[in-house]
Motif scaffolding. Structure first.
Motif, PDB file in Angstrom:
ATOM      1  N   THR A  67      10.558  26.558  48.321  1.00 18.20           N
ATOM      2  CA  THR A  67       9.583  25.659  47.702  1.00 18.20           C
ATOM      3  C   THR A  67       8.765  24.939  48.768  1.00 18.20           C
ATOM      4  N   ILE A  68       9.435  24.412  49.774  1.00 19.33           N
ATOM      5  CA  ILE A  68       8.732  23.724  50.848  1.00 19.33           C
ATOM      6  C   ILE A  68       7.813  24.698  51.599  1.00 19.33           C
ATOM      7  N   GLY A  69       8.297  25.910  51.858  1.00 18.90           N
ATOM      8  CA  GLY A  69       7.479  26.904  52.551  1.00 18.90           C
ATOM      9  C   GLY A  69       6.179  27.191  51.829  1.00 18.90           C
ATOM     10  N   LEU A  70       6.257  27.318  50.513  1.00 16.88           N
ATOM     11  CA  LEU A  70       5.049  27.571  49.721  1.00 16.88           C
ATOM     12  C   LEU A  70       4.097  26.373  49.772  1.00 16.88           C
ATOM     13  N   ILE A  71       4.654  25.177  49.716  1.00 10.74           N
ATOM     14  CA  ILE A  71       3.831  23.964  49.800  1.00 10.74           C
ATOM     15  C   ILE A  71       3.160  23.880  51.177  1.00 10.74           C
ATOM     16  N   ARG A  72       3.912  24.172  52.219  1.00 11.76           N
ATOM     17  CA  ARG A  72       3.405  24.096  53.598  1.00 11.76           C
ATOM     18  C   ARG A  72       2.313  25.132  53.893  1.00 11.76           C
ATOM     19  N   GLN A  73       2.279  26.223  53.137  1.00 13.01           N
ATOM     20  CA  GLN A  73       1.236  27.229  53.364  1.00 13.01           C
ATOM     21  C   GLN A  73      -0.160  26.657  53.145  1.00 13.01           C
ATOM     22  N   GLU A  74      -0.269  25.637  52.270  1.00 13.72           N
ATOM     23  CA  GLU A  74      -1.597  25.117  51.932  1.00 13.72           C
ATOM     24  C   GLU A  74      -1.757  23.618  52.125  1.00 13.72           C
ATOM     25  N   THR A  75      -0.687  22.926  52.548  1.00 11.13           N
ATOM     26  CA  THR A  75      -0.803  21.472  52.700  1.00 11.13           C
ATOM     27  C   THR A  75      -0.038  20.997  53.924  1.00 11.13           C
ATOM     28  N   ASP A  76      -0.324  19.755  54.291  1.00 12.48           N
ATOM     29  CA  ASP A  76       0.467  19.077  55.323  1.00 12.48           C
ATOM     30  C   ASP A  76       1.132  17.838  54.717  1.00 12.48           C
ATOM     31  N   MET A  77       1.478  17.940  53.435  1.00 10.50           N
ATOM     32  CA  MET A  77       2.065  16.814  52.718  1.00 10.50           C
ATOM     33  C   MET A  77       3.368  16.352  53.353  1.00 10.50           C
ATOM     34  N   ILE A  78       3.641  15.068  53.234  1.00 13.40           N
ATOM     35  CA  ILE A  78       4.935  14.510  53.594  1.00 13.40           C
ATOM     36  C   ILE A  78       5.914  14.969  52.513  1.00 13.40           C
ATOM     37  N   VAL A  79       7.063  15.489  52.925  1.00 12.51           N
ATOM     38  CA  VAL A  79       8.062  15.959  51.964  1.00 12.51           C
ATOM     39  C   VAL A  79       9.200  14.952  51.904  1.00 12.51           C
ATOM     40  N   GLN A  80       9.399  14.411  50.707  1.00 17.02           N
ATOM     41  CA  GLN A  80      10.509  13.495  50.449  1.00 17.02           C
ATOM     42  C   GLN A  80      11.552  14.266  49.655  1.00 17.02           C
ATOM     43  N   GLY A  81      12.698  14.512  50.279  1.00 23.78           N
ATOM     44  CA  GLY A  81      13.756  15.243  49.598  1.00 23.78           C
ATOM     45  C   GLY A  81      14.533  14.319  48.683  1.00 23.78           C
ATOM     46  N   SER A  82      14.614  14.700  47.437  1.00 26.06           N
ATOM     47  CA  SER A  82      15.372  13.884  46.499  1.00 26.06           C
ATOM     48  C   SER A  82      16.860  14.016  46.754  1.00 26.06           C
ATOM     49  N   THR A  83      17.553  12.909  46.656  1.00 25.68           N
ATOM     50  CA  THR A  83      19.009  12.938  46.698  1.00 25.68           C
ATOM     51  C   THR A  83      19.564  12.751  45.294  1.00 25.68           C
ATOM     52  N   GLY A  84      18.703  12.877  44.323  1.00 27.97           N
ATOM     53  CA  GLY A  84      19.129  12.768  42.937  1.00 27.97           C
ATOM     54  C   GLY A  84      19.562  11.366  42.586  1.00 27.97           C
ATOM     55  N   GLY A  85      19.682  11.109  41.362  1.00 27.01           N
ATOM     56  CA  GLY A  85      20.119   9.800  40.902  1.00 27.01           C
ATOM     57  C   GLY A  85      21.200  10.007  39.874  1.00 27.01           C
ATOM     58  N   LEU A  86      20.769  10.206  38.669  1.00 25.89           N
ATOM     59  CA  LEU A  86      21.675  10.455  37.552  1.00 25.89           C
ATOM     60  C   LEU A  86      21.920  11.961  37.498  1.00 25.89           C
ATOM     61  N   SER A  87      23.069  12.405  37.966  1.00 22.44           N
ATOM     62  CA  SER A  87      23.315  13.825  38.117  1.00 22.44           C
ATOM     63  C   SER A  87      24.814  14.094  38.126  1.00 22.44           C
ATOM     64  N   THR A  88      25.163  15.332  37.835  1.00 22.03           N
ATOM     65  CA  THR A  88      26.560  15.740  37.901  1.00 22.03           C
ATOM     66  C   THR A  88      26.911  16.313  39.274  1.00 22.03           C
ATOM     67  N   LEU A  89      25.928  16.352  40.180  1.00 25.12           N
ATOM     68  CA  LEU A  89      26.179  16.859  41.520  1.00 25.12           C
ATOM     69  C   LEU A  89      27.011  15.854  42.312  1.00 25.12           C
ATOM     70  N   ALA A 106      13.531  10.557  52.625  1.00 27.28           N
ATOM     71  CA  ALA A 106      14.502  10.790  51.563  1.00 27.28           C
ATOM     72  C   ALA A 106      14.609   9.557  50.678  1.00 27.28           C
ATOM     73  N   SER A 107      14.837   9.788  49.420  1.00 19.55           N
ATOM     74  CA  SER A 107      15.093   8.681  48.500  1.00 19.55           C
ATOM     75  C   SER A 107      16.537   8.245  48.692  1.00 19.55           C
ATOM     76  N   LEU A 108      16.817   7.012  48.336  1.00 19.51           N
ATOM     77  CA  LEU A 108      18.188   6.509  48.439  1.00 19.51           C
ATOM     78  C   LEU A 108      18.452   5.571  47.268  1.00 19.51           C
ATOM     79  N   ASN A 109      19.265   6.011  46.332  1.00 18.50           N
ATOM     80  CA  ASN A 109      19.610   5.188  45.183  1.00 18.50           C
ATOM     81  C   ASN A 109      20.808   4.323  45.549  1.00 18.50           C
TER      82      ASN A 109
END
Length: 114
Positions: A67-89, A106-109
């Motif tokens: 997913t990041i690779g595809l985004i990087r092909q056309e943008t230089d966006m800052i990527v914030q990786g989710s650490t999830g919030g409400l999840s069974t992980l 990164a997000s931090l809940n």
């Protein structure tokens, strides 16, 4: 001049009802397409969740990297990786995106998000 950061989150939170007229991208290609369109409209950061094809959160780094690779092909966006919030992980599964070098923020809940 005042600078702002416009962050987009193209993937809906698990369990949230999505109106019929809205889409919730699941595949790396769909997520990247939506993110790139937001970039073209002025966004500069993406809060990134990835899902399996059933729409469940996935900790598969191949999906995340693709997913990041595809985004990087056309943008230089800052990527914030989710650490999830409400999840069974587990905590380790939630933090797997932090192991990807392209993740710059990164997000931090700090507590319950229920």
């Amino acid at each position: 001049m005042r600078k702002i950061i416009v962050t987009v989150a193209p993937v809906c939170h698990v369990g949230k009802e999505i109106p019929a007229e809205c889409k919730n991208p699941l595949t790396p290609e769909e997520i990247a397409e939506d993110t790139i369109n937001c970039y073209k409209a002025g966004a500069c950061e993406v809060h990134l969740h990835t899902r399996d094809l059933q729409g469940n959160p996935t900790f598969d780094l191949d999906v995340f990297r693709q997913t990041i690779g595809l985004i990087r092909q056309e943008t230089d966006m800052i990527v914030q990786g989710s650490t999830g919030g409400l999840s069974t992980l587990t905590l380790a599964e939630r933090c797997v995106s932090l192991d990807v070098p392209e993740v710059e923020v990164a997000s931090l809940n700090m507590g319950s998000v229920k």
